[in-house]
Design an enzyme around this catalytic site. Structure first.
Site, PDB file in Angstrom:
ATOM      1  CG  ASP A   1     -20.425  -3.413   4.558  1.00 20.83           C
ATOM      2  OD1 ASP A   1     -19.669  -2.772   4.918  1.00 20.83           O
ATOM      3  OD2 ASP A   1     -21.665  -3.709   5.918  1.00 20.83           O
TER       4      ASP A   1
ATOM      5  CE1 TYR B   1     -27.808  21.757   5.441  1.00 22.44           C
ATOM      6  CE2 TYR B   1     -28.375  23.469   6.240  1.00 22.44           C
ATOM      7  CZ  TYR B   1     -29.189  22.232   6.547  1.00 22.44           C
ATOM      8  OH  TYR B   1     -28.941  21.599   7.746  1.00 22.44           O
TER       9      TYR B   1
ATOM     10  CB  THR C   1     -17.317   2.980   7.051  1.00 18.09           C
ATOM     11  OG1 THR C   1     -16.468   2.349   7.629  1.00 18.09           O
ATOM     12  CG2 THR C   1     -18.290   3.313   7.746  1.00 18.09           C
TER      13      THR C   1
ATOM     14  CD  GLU D   1     -31.486  20.129   1.884  1.00 16.94           C
ATOM     15  OE1 GLU D   1     -31.826  21.271   1.268  1.00 16.94           O
ATOM     16  OE2 GLU D   1     -31.668  19.743   2.918  1.00 16.94           O
TER      17      GLU D   1
ATOM     18  NE  ARG E   1     -15.335   8.087  13.664  1.00 11.97           N
ATOM     19  CZ  ARG E   1     -15.205   7.088  13.956  1.00 11.97           C
ATOM     20  NH1 ARG E   1     -16.593   6.243  13.775  1.00 11.97           N
ATOM     21  NH2 ARG E   1     -14.706   5.761  14.827  1.00 11.97           N
TER      22      ARG E   1
ATOM     23  CE  LYS F   1     -15.844  -0.335  10.803  1.00 14.49           C
ATOM     24  NZ  LYS F   1     -16.969   0.542   9.956  1.00 14.49           N
TER      25      LYS F   1
HETATM   26  N1  DSN Z   1     -18.982  -0.641  14.583  1.00 16.26           N
HETATM   27  C1  DSN Z   1     -17.919  -1.198  13.527  1.00 16.26           C
HETATM   28  C2  DSN Z   1     -17.039  -1.606  13.735  1.00 16.26           C
HETATM   29  O1  DSN Z   1     -16.352  -1.968  15.003  1.00 16.26           O
HETATM   30  O2  DSN Z   1     -17.169  -2.703  13.510  1.00 16.26           O
HETATM   31  C3  DSN Z   1     -18.933  -1.462  12.343  1.00 16.26           C
HETATM   32  O3  DSN Z   1     -20.466  -0.785  12.122  1.00 16.26           O
END
Ligand code: DSN
Length: 390
Positions: free
Chosen positions: A196, A46, A222, A48, A231, A225
């Protein structure tokens, strides 16, 4: 593993992943090192709070891990630590976007974001998302003819509505976003500009796509990707008298989250180091070349690609109007039966529903990680054509 049921499912999933062509543009294959960090003993801890200001003891190594992740994030995107701050604790993209709104937009205030059917994300203020219930979305779309953002219309809308924050950077938009124009529009109406970059962060890191950093106040992304990490998510914010960074840190913790996932943060740090390797630049450029090869061959075979091509990692195909009436759901299912994984997607001017839309979204990041080149993408396009026309 002692748990044979889960062990079996993991091994079946591994086999499935190996046996298919993966064209989901938001997926990728993490390295063994990223997976090792993710499955490490850091998950027992933990932590925090933030490095050197935690609510639990025993933080000697967790502080170092988080400091390193932040350092690497700033370095990868060439940001001076005195000018930019980064928060690496958001559990994923949706909580990252939520934290930004919580920090910067009064409850009930206006967020200007791309509508879902035009390529925006749920958390850009869509009604079905909490971001559209707590705040008011001022939706914009793409031009009905060119299927790209119409900056003149956008400016008119922004001046009329005066949103507190404008979001650009999307989930189903294949063209380059003109961040400079967005900056001008945000300044013209007194809004903050949030980018974003979840989908194209890896392309920015690999210098294959324009960087939003010279123009944005806040950038969310994120990490799983095109960036090819675990993730997770990060929020970058400018350090100045507005104290956006302090407000965002407070919104993430204690505003929205409790203990950060330290194993995830370590895995993000590993991925950031991997993305700083010169080979990653080659990867990012190849991702775009591969998506363009896929789009061009599909168009040559008679398919309607939204906006007539791509500048990035993704390709949106209209399988309904441009493909003899095959819905996105049907196309996705047929392709899966043929060993190609993609996702159904709405297209600009959508006439069907998000559950059974008019198109499919394809992408090249995962297959490029597996070493595919343009000639392979041409073959994949031909296979898609053959499956869908059968
Ligand atoms: N779920 C993602 C995507 O596939 O673009 C976006 O959050």
């Amino acid at each position: 593993m002692k748990d044979k049921e889960i062990e079996k499912l993991i091994s079946q999933e591994k086999k499935r992943q190996r046996g298919v062509v993966n064209l989901i543009p938001s997926e990728n294959y993490e390295s063994e090192d990223v997976l090792k960090a993710l499955g490490s003993v850091l998950d027992n801890k933990y932590a925090e709070g933030y490095p050197h200001k935690r609510y639990y003891g025993g933080q000697t190594y967790t502080d170092k891990v988080e400091d390193l992740a932040r350092e690497r994030a700033l370095k990868l995107f060439k940001l001076a630590p005195k000018k930019w701050s980064v928060n690496v604790q958001p559990l994923s993209g949706s909580p990252a976007n939520l934290a930004v709104y919580l920090a910067t937009v009064p409850l009930g205030g206006k967020i200007m974001g791309m509508s879902l059917t035009n390529g925006g994300h749920l958390t850009h203020g869509q009604k079905v998302s909490m971001t559209g219930k707590v705040w008011q979305q001022i939706a914009y779309g793409v031009d009905s003819k060119s299927e790209v953002v119409n900056y003149i219309e956008l400016e008119k809308l922004a001046r009329k509505e005066k949103p507190a924050l404008i979001v650009c950077g999307y989930t189903a938009y294949s063209r380059i976003v003109d961040f400079k124009k967005f900056r001008k529009i945000a300044d013209a109406c007194g809004a903050l500009l949030m980018v974003d970059m979840s989908h194209f962060a890896g392309l920015v890191a690999g210098e294959a796509y324009p960087s939003p950093f010279p123009y944005a106040d806040i950038i969310t992304t994120t990490t799983h990707k095109t960036l090819r990490g675990p993730r997770g998510a990060m929020i970058f914010s400018k350090i100045d008298s507005r104290e956006l960074n302090k407000k965002i840190d407070k919104a993430v913790f204690p505003g929205l989250q409790g203990g950060p996932h330290m194993s995830q943060i370590a895995a993000i740090a590993v991925a950031l180091k991997e993305a700083s390797n010169p080979n990653f630049k080659k990867y990012a450029k190849q991702v775009i070349k591969n998506a363009q090869a896929l789009a061009n061959e599909l168009m040559r075979l008679g398919w309607k690609v939204v906006s007539g091509g791509t500048d990035s990692h993704l390709v949106l195909v209209d399988t309904w109007m441009g493909g003899a009436g095959i819905s996105g759901t049907e196309a996705e299912a047929r392709l899966e039966r043929g060993g190609i994984i993609c996702n159904k997607n709405t297209i600009p001017g959508e006439t069907r529903s998000p559950f059974d839309p008019s198109g499919i979204r394809l992408g090249s990041p995962a297959e490029t990680t597996r070493g595919k080149k343009e000639k392979d993408m041409i073959k994949i396009a031909r296979k898609i054509d053959a499956i869908l026309r059968k």
